[in-house]
Design an enzyme around this catalytic site. Structure first.
Site, PDB file in Angstrom:
ATOM      1  N   TRP A  95      -3.267  -2.580  -1.239  1.00  0.00           N
ATOM      2  CA  TRP A  95      -2.900  -3.945  -1.620  1.00  0.00           C
ATOM      3  C   TRP A  95      -3.712  -4.828  -0.685  1.00  0.00           C
ATOM      4  O   TRP A  95      -3.477  -4.834   0.525  1.00  0.00           O
ATOM      5  CB  TRP A  95      -1.400  -4.121  -1.405  1.00  0.00           C
ATOM      6  CG  TRP A  95      -0.895  -5.527  -1.448  1.00  0.00           C
ATOM      7  CD1 TRP A  95      -0.961  -6.463  -0.447  1.00  0.00           C
ATOM      8  CD2 TRP A  95      -0.224  -6.168  -2.524  1.00  0.00           C
ATOM      9  NE1 TRP A  95      -0.374  -7.628  -0.842  1.00  0.00           N
ATOM     10  CE2 TRP A  95       0.082  -7.491  -2.112  1.00  0.00           C
ATOM     11  CE3 TRP A  95       0.148  -5.764  -3.804  1.00  0.00           C
ATOM     12  CZ2 TRP A  95       0.749  -8.393  -2.918  1.00  0.00           C
ATOM     13  CZ3 TRP A  95       0.818  -6.676  -4.606  1.00  0.00           C
ATOM     14  CH2 TRP A  95       1.107  -7.968  -4.176  1.00  0.00           C
ATOM     15  N   HIS A 139      21.219 -35.483 -12.058  1.00  0.00           N
ATOM     16  CA  HIS A 139      20.633 -36.115 -10.873  1.00  0.00           C
ATOM     17  C   HIS A 139      19.108 -35.929 -10.834  1.00  0.00           C
ATOM     18  O   HIS A 139      18.493 -36.073  -9.788  1.00  0.00           O
ATOM     19  CB  HIS A 139      21.281 -35.556  -9.600  1.00  0.00           C
ATOM     20  CG  HIS A 139      22.760 -35.806  -9.561  1.00  0.00           C
ATOM     21  ND1 HIS A 139      23.284 -37.065  -9.393  1.00  0.00           N
ATOM     22  CD2 HIS A 139      23.823 -34.980  -9.722  1.00  0.00           C
ATOM     23  CE1 HIS A 139      24.610 -37.001  -9.439  1.00  0.00           C
ATOM     24  NE2 HIS A 139      24.958 -35.738  -9.638  1.00  0.00           N
ATOM     25  N   LYS A 177      14.394 -13.086 -12.171  1.00  0.00           N
ATOM     26  CA  LYS A 177      14.054 -11.898 -12.981  1.00  0.00           C
ATOM     27  C   LYS A 177      13.138 -12.298 -14.120  1.00  0.00           C
ATOM     28  O   LYS A 177      12.135 -11.659 -14.374  1.00  0.00           O
ATOM     29  CB  LYS A 177      15.362 -11.304 -13.519  1.00  0.00           C
ATOM     30  CG  LYS A 177      15.423  -9.833 -13.677  1.00  0.00           C
ATOM     31  CD  LYS A 177      15.740  -9.056 -12.437  1.00  0.00           C
ATOM     32  CE  LYS A 177      14.902  -9.344 -11.270  1.00  0.00           C
ATOM     33  NZ  LYS A 177      15.352  -8.852 -10.011  1.00  0.00           N
ATOM     34  N   GLU A 205      19.365 -15.477  -9.650  1.00  0.00           N
ATOM     35  CA  GLU A 205      18.785 -14.146  -9.805  1.00  0.00           C
ATOM     36  C   GLU A 205      18.233 -13.958 -11.225  1.00  0.00           C
ATOM     37  O   GLU A 205      17.125 -13.444 -11.417  1.00  0.00           O
ATOM     38  CB  GLU A 205      19.844 -13.077  -9.477  1.00  0.00           C
ATOM     39  CG  GLU A 205      19.475 -11.652  -9.811  1.00  0.00           C
ATOM     40  CD  GLU A 205      18.194 -11.159  -9.151  1.00  0.00           C
ATOM     41  OE1 GLU A 205      17.663 -11.842  -8.254  1.00  0.00           O
ATOM     42  OE2 GLU A 205      17.705 -10.103  -9.579  1.00  0.00           O
ATOM     43  N   LYS A 219       6.519  -3.742  -4.681  1.00  0.00           N
ATOM     44  CA  LYS A 219       7.909  -3.307  -4.558  1.00  0.00           C
ATOM     45  C   LYS A 219       8.379  -3.365  -3.105  1.00  0.00           C
ATOM     46  O   LYS A 219       9.527  -3.703  -2.838  1.00  0.00           O
ATOM     47  CB  LYS A 219       8.037  -1.881  -5.105  1.00  0.00           C
ATOM     48  CG  LYS A 219       9.453  -1.343  -5.098  1.00  0.00           C
ATOM     49  CD  LYS A 219      10.318  -2.061  -6.101  1.00  0.00           C
ATOM     50  CE  LYS A 219      11.746  -1.594  -6.094  1.00  0.00           C
ATOM     51  NZ  LYS A 219      12.611  -2.574  -6.787  1.00  0.00           N
ATOM     52  N   ASN A 241      -1.438   1.524   6.272  1.00  0.00           N
ATOM     53  CA  ASN A 241      -0.558   0.461   5.761  1.00  0.00           C
ATOM     54  C   ASN A 241      -0.255  -0.478   6.916  1.00  0.00           C
ATOM     55  O   ASN A 241      -0.018  -0.011   8.042  1.00  0.00           O
ATOM     56  CB  ASN A 241       0.776   1.032   5.265  1.00  0.00           C
ATOM     57  CG  ASN A 241       0.652   1.679   3.914  1.00  0.00           C
ATOM     58  OD1 ASN A 241      -0.442   1.771   3.358  1.00  0.00           O
ATOM     59  ND2 ASN A 241       1.774   2.151   3.387  1.00  0.00           N
ATOM     60  N   GLY A 242      -0.190  -1.766   6.627  1.00  0.00           N
ATOM     61  CA  GLY A 242       0.140  -2.717   7.676  1.00  0.00           C
ATOM     62  C   GLY A 242      -1.041  -3.626   7.964  1.00  0.00           C
ATOM     63  O   GLY A 242      -1.983  -3.724   7.173  1.00  0.00           O
ATOM     64  N   ARG A 265       4.587   0.443  -6.074  1.00  0.00           N
ATOM     65  CA  ARG A 265       4.638  -0.403  -4.891  1.00  0.00           C
ATOM     66  C   ARG A 265       3.719  -1.622  -5.022  1.00  0.00           C
ATOM     67  O   ARG A 265       3.872  -2.587  -4.290  1.00  0.00           O
ATOM     68  CB  ARG A 265       4.229   0.405  -3.653  1.00  0.00           C
ATOM     69  CG  ARG A 265       5.238   1.457  -3.269  1.00  0.00           C
ATOM     70  CD  ARG A 265       4.686   2.355  -2.187  1.00  0.00           C
ATOM     71  NE  ARG A 265       4.427   1.669  -0.941  1.00  0.00           N
ATOM     72  CZ  ARG A 265       5.235   1.688   0.115  1.00  0.00           C
ATOM     73  NH1 ARG A 265       6.364   2.349   0.056  1.00  0.00           N
ATOM     74  NH2 ARG A 265       4.919   1.050   1.217  1.00  0.00           N
ATOM     75  N   CYS A 267       0.824  -1.220   0.000  1.00  0.00           N
ATOM     76  CA  CYS A 267       0.000   0.000   0.000  1.00  0.00           C
ATOM     77  C   CYS A 267       0.855   1.267   0.000  1.00  0.00           C
ATOM     78  O   CYS A 267       1.951   1.290   0.571  1.00  0.00           O
ATOM     79  CB  CYS A 267      -0.873   0.037   1.231  1.00  0.00           C
ATOM     80  SG  CYS A 267      -1.774  -1.460   1.537  1.00  0.00           S
ATOM     81  N   GLU A 280       9.547 -13.372 -12.885  1.00  0.00           N
ATOM     82  CA  GLU A 280       8.654 -12.347 -12.330  1.00  0.00           C
ATOM     83  C   GLU A 280       8.137 -11.378 -13.389  1.00  0.00           C
ATOM     84  O   GLU A 280       7.011 -10.924 -13.288  1.00  0.00           O
ATOM     85  CB  GLU A 280       9.274 -11.617 -11.138  1.00  0.00           C
ATOM     86  CG  GLU A 280      10.469 -10.766 -11.441  1.00  0.00           C
ATOM     87  CD  GLU A 280      11.056 -10.135 -10.189  1.00  0.00           C
ATOM     88  OE1 GLU A 280      10.315  -9.727  -9.301  1.00  0.00           O
ATOM     89  OE2 GLU A 280      12.302 -10.049 -10.126  1.00  0.00           O
TER      90      GLU A 280
HETATM   91  C1  F6R Z   1      12.776  -9.144  -7.267  1.00  0.00           C
HETATM   92  C2  F6R Z   1      12.612  -8.273  -6.131  1.00  0.00           C
HETATM   93  C3  F6R Z   1      12.347  -8.872  -4.804  1.00  0.00           C
HETATM   94  C4  F6R Z   1      13.067  -8.079  -3.719  1.00  0.00           C
HETATM   95  C5  F6R Z   1      12.659  -8.591  -2.326  1.00  0.00           C
HETATM   96  C6  F6R Z   1      13.411  -7.869  -1.234  1.00  0.00           C
HETATM   97  O1  F6R Z   1      13.077  -8.426  -8.416  1.00  0.00           O
HETATM   98  O2  F6R Z   1      12.675  -7.081  -6.253  1.00  0.00           O
HETATM   99  O3  F6R Z   1      12.716 -10.215  -4.773  1.00  0.00           O
HETATM  100  O4  F6R Z   1      14.437  -8.206  -3.921  1.00  0.00           O
HETATM  101  O5  F6R Z   1      11.288  -8.396  -2.150  1.00  0.00           O
HETATM  102  O6  F6R Z   1      13.193  -6.495  -1.287  1.00  0.00           O
HETATM  103  P1  F6R Z   1      14.164  -5.484  -0.555  1.00  0.00           P
HETATM  104  O7  F6R Z   1      15.467  -5.529  -1.263  1.00  0.00           O
HETATM  105  O8  F6R Z   1      13.489  -4.150  -0.664  1.00  0.00           O
HETATM  106  O9  F6R Z   1      14.276  -5.968   0.855  1.00  0.00           O
END
Ligand code: F6R
Length: 608
Positions: free
Chosen positions: A76, A504, A485, A481, A603, A100-101, A27, A2, A488
């Protein structure tokens, strides 16, 4: 998750709220709303809907909104589905709130305050509004009402509150969930996130937990719950004013990928002295690195993947015990933590609740802590003994890119620093490593120059349902990673495997035309790696190969190949990671997806 904005000033509030909510869209959210003071009628007017900020704009279009004070929210969904009624703000009696929360005890509060039947939504937030209203009716004093109400709430919250009969003040209080605020010539503002404030000013402060904030038109006051006035501690944002804008790129993700050379330069800058890593400006004593016997990295998602690279480096360079833990699992796995443990919490946002809780747990067990964070003054930064900020600037795209490579940059500095002060590497050896590290931005620049070639490779996997990424050693660390990427932003099911592990089990999944992305940058592992690639090739796999220039040979030309510019093997993670980011980006944008806002993702992840 949120997003929150509050404004009280001289200007019309509606465009300010819409603009800020648009900035906060990244976000992740499913509904939007605003509440504004209607001074003429002595009431608070609420406009809200399920959907995007654009839908909220349409709701507001037909109304005459004449107000200079209001709050806005992007929701959210957590408690209750996505519908107009559950969108914030929520009003009960005199009180209107955005939140938020999560209010964990909202069900108990419904019973205790006899709210059944009077609630218009299924949200925990409306219950908080009702509790605030109850105490406001009892005390007729906003600060007393807030003080009494928050003592009844369990959970995390950032609440922004308006009282209909106090039309010229916005109130806020928080526990864990962040609120930043500022006073500028335009008026007083608060937000869940700095990006919403950075176009107004570069000065801001983080609202301390359990502190009542009052936003007046030309001032901000803060009070402890026992009535003591507090002064805000202003910080200066290092972000440039237009740094949260797209600057001509179709998506933030592309812009942020392209910004990496500068972001890495800015992260390394000022952190070496005579060619040796130096954290004096960050006020980190050498003893932090000499006294620890083991290291534990806690982080989530991409930040955790940066930790995996660090793990490899620590093992090879420092011969030291290191663990990299998913923050969400950390405290439930009975980790071995003591005063000799250095816990490193890594987070772009600095607000990820899993990482924050893991850090708090480790500190309770006596560990020393260091945070690697992008957002200044964020909760994890404040919780940690020491902080190293990545100077990546605001990262808006949900998929993390420049945060990752700047986190890696810090990790390389840390490893060289530790190897130096522990006497494992001498001055000359460290200087040579730092010289090479400083070449990384330029080398990444040449990958970015060749981005069209990666675009061509991306076209070859557009139709894939499943994709595999294979590599060994450091290559395997970055493929985890790269695979995250891709999944997602493109919604292609992707798995990263250590190449040697294929036989395996996973090799059973390889059939005709299964796309396999292979990364080969480690000289000592090359011949084994190439054998593994041929194993999958001979079972029909379609190979896309990302290979270090020096390792190219005649036989590797049979694959779709992207040649990565040379750096010492240890640093090849940088150009290879950037190439994989571009691959994910092009697959997503060619598929016509909203690259910056992948479905179901947020985010800033502030729920456990
Ligand atoms: C993937 C991504 C997430 C964040 C994770 C941690 O692209 O962005 O996997 O890396 O949610 O977020 P932070 O770094 O803000 O703690």
């Amino acid at each position: 998750m949120c997003g929150i904005i509050g404004y009280n000033g001289k200007k019309q509030v509606e465009p300010i709220i819409i603009d800020a909510l648009t900035t906060l869209e990244y976000r992740g959210y499913d509904s939007a709303g605003m509440a504004v003071t209607n001074a003429k009628l002595n009431r608070t007017d609420v406009y809200k809907c399920a959907g995007r900020v654009k839908d909220l704009e349409k709701v507001c279009e037909s109304k005459t909104i004449d107000s200079t004070c209001g709050i806005g929210h992007t929701r959210w969904a957590t408690h209750g589905g996505v519908c107009d009624a559950n969108a914030h703000p929520h009003s009960q009696g005199n009180v209107t709130v955005v939140h938020n929360g999560i209010i964990e005890n909202y069900k108990d509060l419904i019973d205790e305050f006899n709210l059944e039947g009077s609630l218009k939504s299924e949200t925990d937030t409306e219950v908080a509004a009702a509790v605030l209203n109850y105490y406001y009716n009892e005390t007729h004093d906003p600060k007393k009402a807030i003080t009494k109400a928050v003592k009844r709430l369990r959970g995390t919250f950032a609440l922004v509150i308006m009282f209909a009969d106090i039309p010229d003040v916005i109130y806020s209080i928080r526990n864990v969930s962040p609120i930043v605020a500022t006073l500028s010539e335009e008026g007083a503002m608060l937000a869940s996130d700095l990006t919403a404030l950075c176009r107004f000013t570069d000065q801001y402060f983080v609202v301390p937990e359990y502190t009542i904030v009052e936003l007046h038109k030309d001032s901000i006051a803060m009070w402890t719950l026992d009535g003591k006035e507090m002064q805000p501690e202003y910080l200066t944002m290092s972000w440039e004013k237009n740094s949260a804008e797209k600057n001509g790129y179709p998506f933030y993700m592309e812009k942020e990928i392209m910004e990496q050379p500068k972001a890495i330069r800015d992260t390394i800058a000022g952190r070496t002295k005579s060619g040796i890593p130096n954290f004096e400006a960050d006020q980190i004593p050498d003893s932090l690195f000499t006294e620890c016997e083991r290291i534990c990295v806690v982080a989530c998602g991409t930040a955790m993947h940066a930790g995996l690279v660090f793990q490899s480096l620590v093992k090879t360079r420092l011969n030291m015990h290191i663990e990299v833990e998913l923050a969400s699992e950390f405290m439930y796995s009975d980790p071995v933590i003591d005063e000799k443990t250095l816990v490193i919490a890594v987070s772009q946002s600095g607000e990820t609740i899993d990482t924050l809780e893991a850090l708090k747990y480790a500190r309770r067990k006596g560990a020393k802590s260091l945070a690697i964070i992008n957002v200044k003054g964020s909760s994890i930064a404040r919780e940690s003994d020491y902080v190293l900020y990545t100077n990546a600037g605001p990262e808006i795209a949900v998929a993390s890119t420049k945060a990752y490579t700047t986190q890696l940059s810090i990790f390389y500095l840390l490893v060289y620093k530790m190897a130096h002060i522990r006497g494992i590497m001498n001055d000359d050896e460290v200087r040579e490593c730092i010289r090479n590290l400083k070449r990384v931005p330029e080398v990444i620049g040449s990958v970015l120059d060749e981005k069209n070639a990666i675009h061509v490779i991306a076209r070859g996997v557009l139709e894939a349902k499943d994709l595999f990424m294979i590599g060994r050693g450091l290559d395997y660390s970055i493929l985890q990673e790269g695979s995250l990427k891709l999944k997602e932003v493109s919604y292609i099911h992707s798995e990263a495997y250590a190449s040697g592990e294929l036989k395996h089990g996973p090799i059973a999944l390889i059939t005709d035309n299964t796309p396999v992305v292979a990364v080969v940058t480690q000289t000592r592992l090359m011949s084994k790696e190439l054998s593994n690639i041929r194993e999958v090739k001979s079972r029909g796999a379609q190979i896309a190969l990302f290979i270090k220039a020096d390792l190219m040979q005649q036989s590797t030309r049979e694959f779709d190949t992207f040649v990565l510019p040379n750096l010492p093997d240890e640093l090849m993670v940088f150009p290879a990671s950037v190439a994989l980011q571009l691959l994910a980006y092009y697959v997503s944008s060619d598929k016509g997806f909203d690259v910056d806002k992948p479905r179901n993702l947020a985010k800033v992840v502030t729920v456990e």
